[in-house]
Scaffold this motif. Structure first.
Motif, PDB file in Angstrom:
ATOM      1  N   GLY A 218      28.580 -20.874  32.019  1.00  0.00           N
ATOM      2  CA  GLY A 218      27.253 -20.512  31.733  1.00  0.00           C
ATOM      3  C   GLY A 218      26.918 -19.358  30.706  1.00  0.00           C
ATOM      4  N   GLU A 219      25.891 -19.082  30.577  1.00  0.00           N
ATOM      5  CA  GLU A 219      25.537 -17.909  29.506  1.00  0.00           C
ATOM      6  C   GLU A 219      25.816 -16.626  30.013  1.00  0.00           C
ATOM      7  N   THR A 220      25.801 -15.460  29.213  1.00  0.00           N
ATOM      8  CA  THR A 220      25.826 -14.273  29.432  1.00  0.00           C
ATOM      9  C   THR A 220      24.518 -13.595  29.059  1.00  0.00           C
ATOM     10  N   VAL A 221      23.841 -13.018  29.616  1.00  0.00           N
ATOM     11  CA  VAL A 221      22.589 -12.362  29.677  1.00  0.00           C
ATOM     12  C   VAL A 221      22.716 -10.669  29.735  1.00  0.00           C
ATOM     13  N   THR A 222      22.066 -10.340  28.586  1.00  0.00           N
ATOM     14  CA  THR A 222      22.299  -8.585  28.529  1.00  0.00           C
ATOM     15  C   THR A 222      21.135  -8.023  28.678  1.00  0.00           C
ATOM     16  N   VAL A 223      20.878  -6.948  29.384  1.00  0.00           N
ATOM     17  CA  VAL A 223      19.830  -6.129  29.793  1.00  0.00           C
ATOM     18  C   VAL A 223      20.167  -4.796  29.165  1.00  0.00           C
ATOM     19  N   ALA A 224      19.359  -4.038  28.250  1.00  0.00           N
ATOM     20  CA  ALA A 224      19.444  -2.845  27.968  1.00  0.00           C
ATOM     21  C   ALA A 224      17.986  -1.998  28.061  1.00  0.00           C
ATOM     22  N   ALA A 225      18.086  -0.865  28.314  1.00  0.00           N
ATOM     23  CA  ALA A 225      16.981   0.013  28.732  1.00  0.00           C
ATOM     24  C   ALA A 225      17.128   1.293  28.290  1.00  0.00           C
ATOM     25  N   VAL A 226      16.270   2.084  27.710  1.00  0.00           N
ATOM     26  CA  VAL A 226      16.170   3.480  27.472  1.00  0.00           C
ATOM     27  C   VAL A 226      15.181   4.117  28.610  1.00  0.00           C
ATOM     28  N   LEU A 227      15.869   4.852  29.586  1.00  0.00           N
ATOM     29  CA  LEU A 227      15.061   5.599  30.549  1.00  0.00           C
ATOM     30  C   LEU A 227      14.615   6.959  30.145  1.00  0.00           C
ATOM     31  N   PRO A 228      13.649   7.629  31.185  1.00  0.00           N
ATOM     32  CA  PRO A 228      13.284   9.007  30.431  1.00  0.00           C
ATOM     33  C   PRO A 228      14.338  10.200  30.917  1.00  0.00           C
ATOM     34  N   ASP A 229      15.335   9.909  31.700  1.00  0.00           N
ATOM     35  CA  ASP A 229      16.164  10.876  31.970  1.00  0.00           C
ATOM     36  C   ASP A 229      17.268  10.360  32.657  1.00  0.00           C
ATOM     37  N   GLN A 288      25.192  -6.561  31.755  1.00  0.00           N
ATOM     38  CA  GLN A 288      25.444  -7.891  31.334  1.00  0.00           C
ATOM     39  C   GLN A 288      25.697  -8.667  32.727  1.00  0.00           C
ATOM     40  N   CYS A 289      25.013  -9.865  32.783  1.00  0.00           N
ATOM     41  CA  CYS A 289      25.146 -10.776  33.582  1.00  0.00           C
ATOM     42  C   CYS A 289      25.863 -12.087  33.254  1.00  0.00           C
ATOM     43  N   ASP A 290      26.646 -12.684  34.044  1.00  0.00           N
ATOM     44  CA  ASP A 290      27.188 -13.815  33.675  1.00  0.00           C
ATOM     45  C   ASP A 290      27.499 -14.869  34.923  1.00  0.00           C
ATOM     46  N   GLY A 291      27.400 -16.188  34.581  1.00  0.00           N
ATOM     47  CA  GLY A 291      27.522 -17.097  35.853  1.00  0.00           C
ATOM     48  C   GLY A 291      26.392 -18.043  35.463  1.00  0.00           C
ATOM     49  N   ALA A 292      26.315 -18.986  36.558  1.00  0.00           N
ATOM     50  CA  ALA A 292      25.170 -19.876  36.685  1.00  0.00           C
ATOM     51  C   ALA A 292      23.897 -19.175  36.802  1.00  0.00           C
ATOM     52  N   ALA A 294      23.040 -16.237  35.887  1.00  0.00           N
ATOM     53  CA  ALA A 294      22.591 -14.928  35.137  1.00  0.00           C
ATOM     54  C   ALA A 294      21.402 -14.864  34.591  1.00  0.00           C
ATOM     55  N   ALA A 295      20.735 -15.996  34.167  1.00  0.00           N
ATOM     56  CA  ALA A 295      19.318 -15.509  33.759  1.00  0.00           C
ATOM     57  C   ALA A 295      18.299 -15.027  34.854  1.00  0.00           C
ATOM     58  N   ASP A 296      18.260 -15.643  35.909  1.00  0.00           N
ATOM     59  CA  ASP A 296      17.646 -14.901  37.178  1.00  0.00           C
ATOM     60  C   ASP A 296      17.993 -13.557  37.586  1.00  0.00           C
ATOM     61  N   GLU A 297      19.184 -13.358  37.456  1.00  0.00           N
ATOM     62  CA  GLU A 297      19.714 -11.972  37.825  1.00  0.00           C
ATOM     63  C   GLU A 297      19.433 -10.949  36.937  1.00  0.00           C
ATOM     64  N   ALA A 298      19.496 -11.421  35.641  1.00  0.00           N
ATOM     65  CA  ALA A 298      18.966 -10.284  34.585  1.00  0.00           C
ATOM     66  C   ALA A 298      17.577 -10.046  34.587  1.00  0.00           C
ATOM     67  N   ASP A 299      16.620 -11.278  34.892  1.00  0.00           N
ATOM     68  CA  ASP A 299      15.233 -10.979  34.947  1.00  0.00           C
ATOM     69  C   ASP A 299      15.164  -9.917  36.180  1.00  0.00           C
ATOM     70  N   GLU A 300      15.713  -9.736  37.318  1.00  0.00           N
ATOM     71  CA  GLU A 300      15.489  -9.081  38.503  1.00  0.00           C
ATOM     72  C   GLU A 300      16.067  -7.467  38.092  1.00  0.00           C
ATOM     73  N   ILE A 301      16.987  -7.464  37.264  1.00  0.00           N
ATOM     74  CA  ILE A 301      17.697  -6.059  36.761  1.00  0.00           C
ATOM     75  C   ILE A 301      16.841  -5.494  35.640  1.00  0.00           C
ATOM     76  N   ALA A 302      16.158  -6.389  34.905  1.00  0.00           N
ATOM     77  CA  ALA A 302      15.139  -5.944  33.930  1.00  0.00           C
ATOM     78  C   ALA A 302      13.861  -5.205  34.626  1.00  0.00           C
ATOM     79  N   SER A 313      14.946  -4.316  26.958  1.00  0.00           N
ATOM     80  CA  SER A 313      15.311  -5.349  26.148  1.00  0.00           C
ATOM     81  C   SER A 313      16.023  -6.413  26.899  1.00  0.00           C
ATOM     82  N   LEU A 314      15.810  -7.717  26.851  1.00  0.00           N
ATOM     83  CA  LEU A 314      16.787  -8.655  27.289  1.00  0.00           C
ATOM     84  C   LEU A 314      16.923  -9.817  26.441  1.00  0.00           C
TER      85      LEU A 314
END
Length: 475
Positions: A218-229, A288-292, A294-302, A313-314
Motif C-alpha cells: 500500500g501507499e505511504t501517506v505523510t502528515v506534517a503540521a506546524v503548531l503554535p508551541d 507517516q502512515c503505511d499499510g492498507a 494509510a489514507a484513512d489513518e492519515a486523515d484522522e491524524i490530520a 499538510s497531507l
C-alpha cells in the motif's frame, strides 16, 4: 606490558594490527561529542571470527582491556578508547552471510550497515525494520549492542524485537551461540536478549540472525503540521496515541530545533513546506502512515493536528513525503553546523510527553541555555540537544543534563531509550535501577567477564578500570 601485548597481537594477526597515530586517534571519540583522555595501545581491524577470538585470548591471558567498536556512530561514549586498551574494530566484518526468504531471516556480520542490508532485501520484498536515523552509517552490530531504536519503534519495535540469535566471542575467546532460527523458542534463559543492549561489556557480537518482514503493502501517506508551541504539539501527539492510531513515524521538533533546521536548509530547502512562514514559538509534527488503511489513518491524524491548532499538510506523494521527512533528518546536521553537540536521550510514558517538554524548557531557563529537542513522539523518546563550543562539555551543561535525567525518571521514564548508557550516563544508572538491580547487573558482568577486560568503565562506574579524571559525568 603494552609493547609485549602489541607484539603478541602482531605475531597472531599481522597487518590487521595498527599502532599508527591516526588510527589510534580516530577511535578516541564517537558521535557523542565525548573524547577519551588517552589513545589505545593498538587498533585491531578484525575481518573474521577467528581473528576476534585471537584478540580475546591474548587480552584474557594478559588482562588487557578490549573495547569492541563498530561504525563509531554511538552517542553515549560506549565504544571509545580507554587507557591501555585494545580497540577491536569490527567494521570489516561486513558480509551478509545468508538471506532466507522462506524463513524471513538474514544472517549478517556485525559490520553490515542497516541501509545496505535493506537495499539488498528490497528486490525480495523484505526489509529489516529497525531504522535509526543514522541507518546509512550505523552498523547492525552496534545497533544490537545498544538495542538501538529510531523512527519506527512505536509500530515495529526496537532492535531487540528483530534479533533471533547471536554468535558472541566471550572474554576468554570462546565462541557462544545463542537464540534460534525459529519463530518461537523459549529454551533456557534468553541470552540473546541479555547481549542485546549490553554495550560490549559481556562479549563481542560477531554474527546475528535477524528477523525480516515483508515490505508493507500500500501507499505511504505523510502528515506534517506546524503548531503554535511545543505543548500543543506534544498534546497532539498524545492524542494520536489515545485515539489508538499507530503511524509508522511520529516525530516532533520543538521551536528551538525547528528554527535551526529552517536556517540550515535555507529558503530553497523549505520552499513548499510548512516551514515557509514560521512563528517564534511554532513547532513541527510529522506522521507517516503505511499499510492498507494509510489514507484513512492519515486523515484522522490530520484532524487531530488541526484540532490542536496546526497548519496541516497531507500528501500521498512519495517524493513529497521524503522531503518532509528530510526536515526531521536535518535536525542533527543543523545543530552540528553551529557548534559541538551533546545529543541526549531520555524516554517517558507517552502520556507524560507534554510535562517533559515543559520541564526541558524550564531547565533551559534555569541554567541559561537553549535545549533544542526532537522526539520520537510515538514512543515517548526525546532527544534534548546541548550545543556548545570548545572540546569539553561545560559544567553548566552537565548540571542541566542532570536535572533532565532526574526529571525523566521522576515522570516514570528512563535515562536512555535507545542510545545506551556508555560512559556519559553511568553516573545516573544506579539511581534508576536501584541498589539490588545495580548489584545483580554488576554480578552478571563479573560472571561473563571475570577479569573485567570487556569495555571497562562502560555502564558501570569502575574507577579502577578506566581513567575518568577528565570526565565531568563521573564526578
Amino acid at each position: 606490558m603494552p609493547p609485549a601485548v602489541v607484539t603478541l597481537l602482531r605475531d597472531a594477526l599481522g597487518v590487521a594490527v595498527s599502532t599508527a597515530s591516526a588510527d589510534l586517534d580516530a577511535v578516541r571519540e564517537d558521535r557523542s561529542g565525548w573524547r577519551s583522555a588517552t589513545p589505545p595501545i593498538a587498533v585491531v581491524h578484525a575481518a573474521s571470527v577467528a581473528e576476534v577470538q585471537a584478540v580475546m585470548r591474548i587480552a584474557h591471558e594478559t588482562s588487557t582491556p578490549v573495547v569492541p567498536r563498530g561504525a563509531g556512530t554511538g552517542l553515549a561514549g560506549g565504544a571509545i578508547a580507554s587507557p591501555g586498551a585494545i580497540v577491536l574494530d569490527l567494521s570489516r566484518m561486513n558480509r551478509v552471510l545468508e538471506i532466507s526468504e522462506a524463513d524471513e531471516l538474514a544472517v549478517v556480520e556485525p559490520g553490515v550497515l542497516n541501509g545496505d542490508l535493506n537495499d539488498g532485501l528490497a528486490p525480495l520484498g523484505l526489509w529489516f525494520a529497525p531504522d535509526p536515523a543514522s541507518r546509512a552509517i550505523s552498523s547492525i552490530g552496534g545497533n544490537i549492542a545498544t538495542n538501538a531504536g529510531g523512527l519506527l519503534c512505536a509500530k515495529y519495535g526496537v532492535t531487540r524485537e528483530a534479533v533471533l540469535g547471536l554468535e558472541v566471542v566471550l572474554a576468554d575467546g570462546r565462541l557462544l551461540r545463542t537464540g534460534h532460527r525459529t519463530v518461537k523458542g523459549v529454551t533456557g534463559y534468553d541470552l540473546t536478549a541479555l547481549f542485546t543492549g549490553s554495550e560490549g561489556t559481556l562479549g563481542v557480537i560477531v554474527e546475528a540472525t535477524v528477523r525480516l518482514r515483508p515490505i508493507t503493502p500500500g501507499e505511504t501517506v505523510t502528515v506534517a503540521a506546524v503548531l503554535p508551541d511545543v505543548e500543543a504539539a506534544a498534546a497532539a501527539s498524545a492524542a494520536v496515541t489515545a485515539a489508538r492510531l499507530r503511524p509508522a513515524v511520529l516525530e516532533l521538533i520543538d521551536a528551538a530545533g525547528l528554527a535551526r533546521v529552517a536556517a540550515y536548509l535555507g529558503a530553497d530547502g523549505i520552499a513548499g513546506t510548512p516551514l515557509e512562514s514560521l512563528g517564534a514559538a511554532e513547532t513541527f509534527l510529522l506522521a507517516q502512515c503505511d499499510g492498507a488503511g494509510a489514507a484513512d489513518e492519515a486523515d484522522e491524524i490530520a484532524g487531530l493536528f488541526a484540532a490542536a491548532g496546526g497548519r496541516v499538510s497531507l500528501s500521498a506523494d512519495a517524493a513529497a513525503g521524503d522531503r518532509l521527512l528530510g526536515i526531521r533528518r536535518a535536525m542533527h546536521p543543523a545543530l552540528a553546523a553551529s557548534g559541538q553537540v551533546l545529543i541526549e536521550d531520555v524516554a517517558v510514558p507517552r502520556s507524560r510527553l507534554p510535562e517533559m517538554f515543559r520541564a526541558i524548557e524550564e531547565i533551559g531557563r534555569r541554567h541559561g541555555i537553549e535545549i533544542p529537542t526532537i522526539a520520537h513522539a510515538g514512543d515517548g523518546n526525546l532527544h534534548p540537544n546541548f550545543v556548545f563550543t570548545g572540546d569539553e562539555v561545560p559544567e553548566h551543561v552537565w548540571a542541566a543534563a542532570d536535572d533532565m535525567f532526574r526529571t525523566a525518571v521522576a515522570l516514570g521514564g528512563t535515562l536512555t531509550g535507545e542510545h545506551g548508557v556508555g560512559i556519559l550516563k553511568r553516573r545516573w544508572l544506579a539511581d534508576e535501577l536501584g541498589d539490588d538491580s545495580y548489584e545483580l547487573q554488576r554480578g552478571i558482568k563479573a560472571l561473563f567477564d571475570p577479569r573485567g577486560i570487556l569495555n571497562p568503565g562502560v555502564m558501570f562506574d569502575e574507577r579502577v578500570a578506566t581513567d575518568v579524571s577528565e570526565d565531568p559525568a563521573a564526578r
